[in-house]
Design a protein around this motif. Structure first.
Motif, PDB file in Angstrom:
ATOM      1  N   LEU A  37       4.991  10.394   0.259  1.00 63.50           N
ATOM      2  CA  LEU A  37       5.377   9.534   1.374  1.00 63.50           C
ATOM      3  C   LEU A  37       6.840   9.802   1.756  1.00 63.50           C
ATOM      4  CD1 LEU A  37       3.819   6.065   0.385  1.00 63.50           C
ATOM      5  CD2 LEU A  37       2.878   7.813   1.905  1.00 63.50           C
ATOM      6  N   MET A  38       7.257  11.040   1.606  1.00 56.27           N
ATOM      7  CA  MET A  38       8.651  11.380   1.893  1.00 56.27           C
ATOM      8  C   MET A  38       9.015  11.047   3.346  1.00 56.27           C
ATOM      9  SD  MET A  38      10.090  12.706  -0.836  1.00 56.27           S
ATOM     10  CE  MET A  38      11.367  13.833  -0.349  1.00 56.27           C
ATOM     11  N   LYS A  39       8.073  11.298   4.252  1.00 58.64           N
ATOM     12  CA  LYS A  39       8.271  10.940   5.661  1.00 58.64           C
ATOM     13  C   LYS A  39       7.153   9.980   6.039  1.00 58.64           C
ATOM     14  CE  LYS A  39      10.830  14.943   7.361  1.00 58.64           C
ATOM     15  NZ  LYS A  39      10.922  15.974   8.431  1.00 58.64           N
ATOM     16  N   LEU A  40       7.441   8.707   5.885  1.00 56.92           N
ATOM     17  CA  LEU A  40       6.419   7.688   6.094  1.00 56.92           C
ATOM     18  C   LEU A  40       5.854   7.734   7.501  1.00 56.92           C
ATOM     19  CD1 LEU A  40       5.065   5.465   4.456  1.00 56.92           C
ATOM     20  CD2 LEU A  40       6.841   3.884   5.235  1.00 56.92           C
ATOM     21  N   GLU A  41       6.681   8.146   8.469  1.00 53.74           N
ATOM     22  CA  GLU A  41       6.230   8.192   9.867  1.00 53.74           C
ATOM     23  C   GLU A  41       5.181   9.282  10.092  1.00 53.74           C
ATOM     24  OE1 GLU A  41      10.012  10.715   9.614  1.00 53.74           O
ATOM     25  OE2 GLU A  41       9.241   8.828   8.768  1.00 53.74           O
ATOM     26  N   ASP A  58     -10.170  10.581  -5.145  1.00 54.87           N
ATOM     27  CA  ASP A  58      -9.196   9.496  -5.171  1.00 54.87           C
ATOM     28  C   ASP A  58      -7.836  10.032  -4.729  1.00 54.87           C
ATOM     29  OD1 ASP A  58      -8.161   6.989  -5.560  1.00 54.87           O
ATOM     30  OD2 ASP A  58      -8.021   7.159  -7.742  1.00 54.87           O
ATOM     31  N   VAL A  59      -6.950   9.136  -4.284  1.00 56.77           N
ATOM     32  CA  VAL A  59      -5.581   9.524  -3.963  1.00 56.77           C
ATOM     33  C   VAL A  59      -4.612   8.514  -4.556  1.00 56.77           C
ATOM     34  CG1 VAL A  59      -6.224  10.659  -1.799  1.00 56.77           C
ATOM     35  CG2 VAL A  59      -5.451   8.288  -1.754  1.00 56.77           C
ATOM     36  N   VAL A  60      -3.410   8.975  -4.818  1.00 55.69           N
ATOM     37  CA  VAL A  60      -2.283   8.102  -5.136  1.00 55.69           C
ATOM     38  C   VAL A  60      -1.135   8.553  -4.251  1.00 55.69           C
ATOM     39  CG1 VAL A  60      -2.992   7.654  -7.513  1.00 55.69           C
ATOM     40  CG2 VAL A  60      -1.479   9.581  -7.029  1.00 55.69           C
ATOM     41  N   THR A  61      -0.138   7.698  -4.070  1.00 57.46           N
ATOM     42  CA  THR A  61       1.023   8.068  -3.264  1.00 57.46           C
ATOM     43  C   THR A  61       2.258   8.114  -4.152  1.00 57.46           C
ATOM     44  OG1 THR A  61       1.536   5.786  -2.639  1.00 57.46           O
ATOM     45  CG2 THR A  61       0.043   7.017  -1.201  1.00 57.46           C
ATOM     46  N   ARG A  89       6.632  -1.414   3.090  1.00 58.40           N
ATOM     47  CA  ARG A  89       5.882  -0.560   4.028  1.00 58.40           C
ATOM     48  C   ARG A  89       5.161   0.557   3.270  1.00 58.40           C
ATOM     49  NH1 ARG A  89       9.995   1.883   7.682  1.00 58.40           N
ATOM     50  NH2 ARG A  89       8.190   3.031   8.472  1.00 58.40           N
ATOM     51  N   CYS A  90       5.785   1.058   2.224  1.00 57.75           N
ATOM     52  CA  CYS A  90       5.130   2.065   1.384  1.00 57.75           C
ATOM     53  C   CYS A  90       3.919   1.467   0.673  1.00 57.75           C
ATOM     54  CB  CYS A  90       6.115   2.626   0.364  1.00 57.75           C
ATOM     55  SG  CYS A  90       7.459   3.605   1.069  1.00 57.75           S
ATOM     56  N   VAL A  91       4.054   0.227   0.236  1.00 56.62           N
ATOM     57  CA  VAL A  91       2.915  -0.476  -0.371  1.00 56.62           C
ATOM     58  C   VAL A  91       1.797  -0.608   0.658  1.00 56.62           C
ATOM     59  CG1 VAL A  91       2.120  -2.692  -1.293  1.00 56.62           C
ATOM     60  CG2 VAL A  91       4.279  -1.708  -2.095  1.00 56.62           C
ATOM     61  N   ALA A 131      10.530  -8.255  -6.178  1.00 54.23           N
ATOM     62  CA  ALA A 131      10.001  -8.693  -4.885  1.00 54.23           C
ATOM     63  C   ALA A 131       8.913  -7.741  -4.387  1.00 54.23           C
ATOM     64  CB  ALA A 131      11.134  -8.778  -3.855  1.00 54.23           C
ATOM     65  N   VAL A 132       9.143  -6.440  -4.525  1.00 56.37           N
ATOM     66  CA  VAL A 132       8.157  -5.457  -4.071  1.00 56.37           C
ATOM     67  C   VAL A 132       6.933  -5.476  -4.981  1.00 56.37           C
ATOM     68  CG1 VAL A 132       7.724  -3.018  -3.584  1.00 56.37           C
ATOM     69  CG2 VAL A 132       9.955  -4.009  -3.065  1.00 56.37           C
ATOM     70  N   GLY A 133       7.165  -5.617  -6.287  1.00 55.59           N
ATOM     71  CA  GLY A 133       6.052  -5.677  -7.226  1.00 55.59           C
ATOM     72  C   GLY A 133       5.154  -6.872  -6.988  1.00 55.59           C
ATOM     73  N   GLU A 134       5.743  -8.011  -6.695  1.00 56.74           N
ATOM     74  CA  GLU A 134       4.946  -9.202  -6.395  1.00 56.74           C
ATOM     75  C   GLU A 134       4.143  -9.001  -5.116  1.00 56.74           C
ATOM     76  OE1 GLU A 134       7.995 -12.157  -6.340  1.00 56.74           O
ATOM     77  OE2 GLU A 134       7.889 -12.535  -8.512  1.00 56.74           O
ATOM     78  N   TYR A 135       4.754  -8.332  -4.139  1.00 49.07           N
ATOM     79  CA  TYR A 135       4.054  -8.026  -2.897  1.00 49.07           C
ATOM     80  C   TYR A 135       2.895  -7.067  -3.165  1.00 49.07           C
ATOM     81  CZ  TYR A 135       3.424  -6.427   1.953  1.00 49.07           C
ATOM     82  OH  TYR A 135       2.909  -6.112   3.189  1.00 49.07           O
ATOM     83  N   ALA A 136       3.135  -6.047  -4.014  1.00 46.83           N
ATOM     84  CA  ALA A 136       2.105  -5.055  -4.319  1.00 46.83           C
ATOM     85  C   ALA A 136       0.949  -5.646  -5.106  1.00 46.83           C
ATOM     86  CB  ALA A 136       2.723  -3.893  -5.101  1.00 46.83           C
ATOM     87  N   ALA A 137       1.225  -6.681  -5.875  1.00 45.64           N
ATOM     88  CA  ALA A 137       0.187  -7.275  -6.727  1.00 45.64           C
ATOM     89  C   ALA A 137      -0.973  -7.820  -5.912  1.00 45.64           C
ATOM     90  CB  ALA A 137       0.786  -8.375  -7.596  1.00 45.64           C
ATOM     91  N   GLN A 138      -0.712  -8.264  -4.695  1.00 44.11           N
ATOM     92  CA  GLN A 138      -1.786  -8.811  -3.868  1.00 44.11           C
ATOM     93  C   GLN A 138      -2.797  -7.738  -3.475  1.00 44.11           C
ATOM     94  OE1 GLN A 138      -0.660 -10.037   0.213  1.00 44.11           O
ATOM     95  NE2 GLN A 138       1.257  -8.879  -0.091  1.00 44.11           N
ATOM     96  N   TYR A 139      -2.382  -6.460  -3.569  1.00 46.22           N
ATOM     97  CA  TYR A 139      -3.271  -5.340  -3.280  1.00 46.22           C
ATOM     98  C   TYR A 139      -3.734  -4.646  -4.562  1.00 46.22           C
ATOM     99  CZ  TYR A 139      -1.220  -5.752   1.414  1.00 46.22           C
ATOM    100  OH  TYR A 139      -0.787  -6.204   2.634  1.00 46.22           O
ATOM    101  N   SER A 140      -3.381  -5.214  -5.706  1.00 47.09           N
ATOM    102  CA  SER A 140      -3.682  -4.600  -7.015  1.00 47.09           C
ATOM    103  C   SER A 140      -3.083  -3.203  -7.118  1.00 47.09           C
ATOM    104  CB  SER A 140      -5.198  -4.554  -7.256  1.00 47.09           C
ATOM    105  OG  SER A 140      -5.746  -5.851  -7.272  1.00 47.09           O
ATOM    106  N   ILE A 141      -1.859  -3.062  -6.625  1.00 48.69           N
ATOM    107  CA  ILE A 141      -1.138  -1.788  -6.651  1.00 48.69           C
ATOM    108  C   ILE A 141      -0.053  -1.828  -7.722  1.00 48.69           C
ATOM    109  CG2 ILE A 141       0.514  -0.352  -5.360  1.00 48.69           C
ATOM    110  CD1 ILE A 141      -1.138  -0.950  -2.860  1.00 48.69           C
TER     111      ILE A 141
END
Length: 281
Positions: A37-41, A58-61, A89-91, A131-141
């Motif tokens: 995800l070096m260039k998210l755009e 499967d994929v991972v980022t 946004r990466c999440v 903060a990002v980890g808590e946000y990611a948890a809702q997606y099980s990421i």
């Protein structure tokens, strides 16, 4: 174990023009492809999701790195806030392709010209990642913190330092993404560094000392796989190497490290499968 490879084996930047890399990885019997995800755009989640479902892989980022404007250890609160939003946004991009992890140098500005990290640097990084980890948890990421060499980060160079930050964050879905290329510079022992990560690895980068084909250099592969066996790790391991000289400075490749991406893949996978069999993983 799930075996995969980084898309950089064939390309220096990800875009829809290289979606066929998903097909290549599947044809070689791999379980997943690691997409930068070096260039998210330039990352098109809809196209990636469609192709990965068609191919059946499967994929991972990963390879998320923080530029100065997104530095979560900046003394500027506004910059730290921008960094948190960027990582969210990466999440979102990771969730959009139905992946369950993304990782990289996500804990501080990449190649930051600075001094020894302060306690504020550690605190600000932990607060942002929480903060990002808590946000990611809702997606099980799961978020993966990748220790890198002293030339690329002043904050986390070793697995021990990564564990310190993990403890400060205090979330189960924030783990370590060790990389043998960086470990070759910063760790005293591949075995000891791997052993200390029991239960806290999200993904393990299998790289040779020069980022060439695994098994052709001096990385202590027996020490690594013996430790993985002892800690009961059966998650993802993935090759990350670069076969071509490119103008993408972030790959740090100035000479050919393998004849081609295909050779890198086949010889490297052959070696890693031998190690998996040897240690009954």
């Amino acid at each position: 174990m799930k075996l995969g490879i980084h898309a950089y084996a064939w390309c220096s930047q990800w875009s829809n023009a290289v979606l066929d890399i998903l097909d290549k990885a599947k044809q070689e019997g791999l379980d997943f492809l690691e997409i930068p995800l070096m260039k998210l755009e330039d990352f098109d989640p809809k196209a990636v999701l469609k192709r990965k479902n068609e191919v059946g892989i499967d994929v991972v980022t990963s390879n998320v790195i923080l530029a100065a404007e997104h530095d979560i250890t900046s003394t500027d609160p506004a910059c730290r806030a921008r960094g948190i939003e960027y990582l969210k946004r990466c999440v979102d991009a990771t969730a959009a392709v139905e992946a369950d992890s993304f990782s990289g140098v996500i804990y501080s500005q990449y190649c930051k010209a600075t001094n020894v990290p302060t306690e504020d640097d550690w605190k600000w990084s932990a607060e942002a990642l929480r903060a990002v980890g808590e946000y990611a948890a809702q997606y099980s990421i799961t978020l993966g913190l990748e220790p890198v060499t002293r030339y690329e980060s002043n904050l986390i160079n070793t697995c021990e330092e990564a564990l310190r930050l993990l403890d400060m964050v205090g979330l189960d879905n924030v783990k370590v993404h060790p990389d043998t290329y960086h470990m070759n510079v910063e760790e005293k022992s591949f075995y000891d560094a791997t052993k200390m990560l029991k239960g806290r690895i999200c993904h393990y980068h299998m790289c040779e000392c020069d980022r060439g084909i695994p098994g052709t250099g001096h990385v202590d592969w027996d020490g690594i796989f013996r430790a993985l066996k002892e800690i009961g790790y059966n998650g993802r391991i993935g090759m990350e190497g670069f076969s071509d000289i490119t103008d993408n400075m972030s790959t740090w490749v100035w000479r050919k490290l393998a004849p081609s991406g295909d050779v890198f893949l086949r010889e490297g996978i052959k070696f890693l499968r031998q190690m998996i069999k040897k240690y009954e993983l």
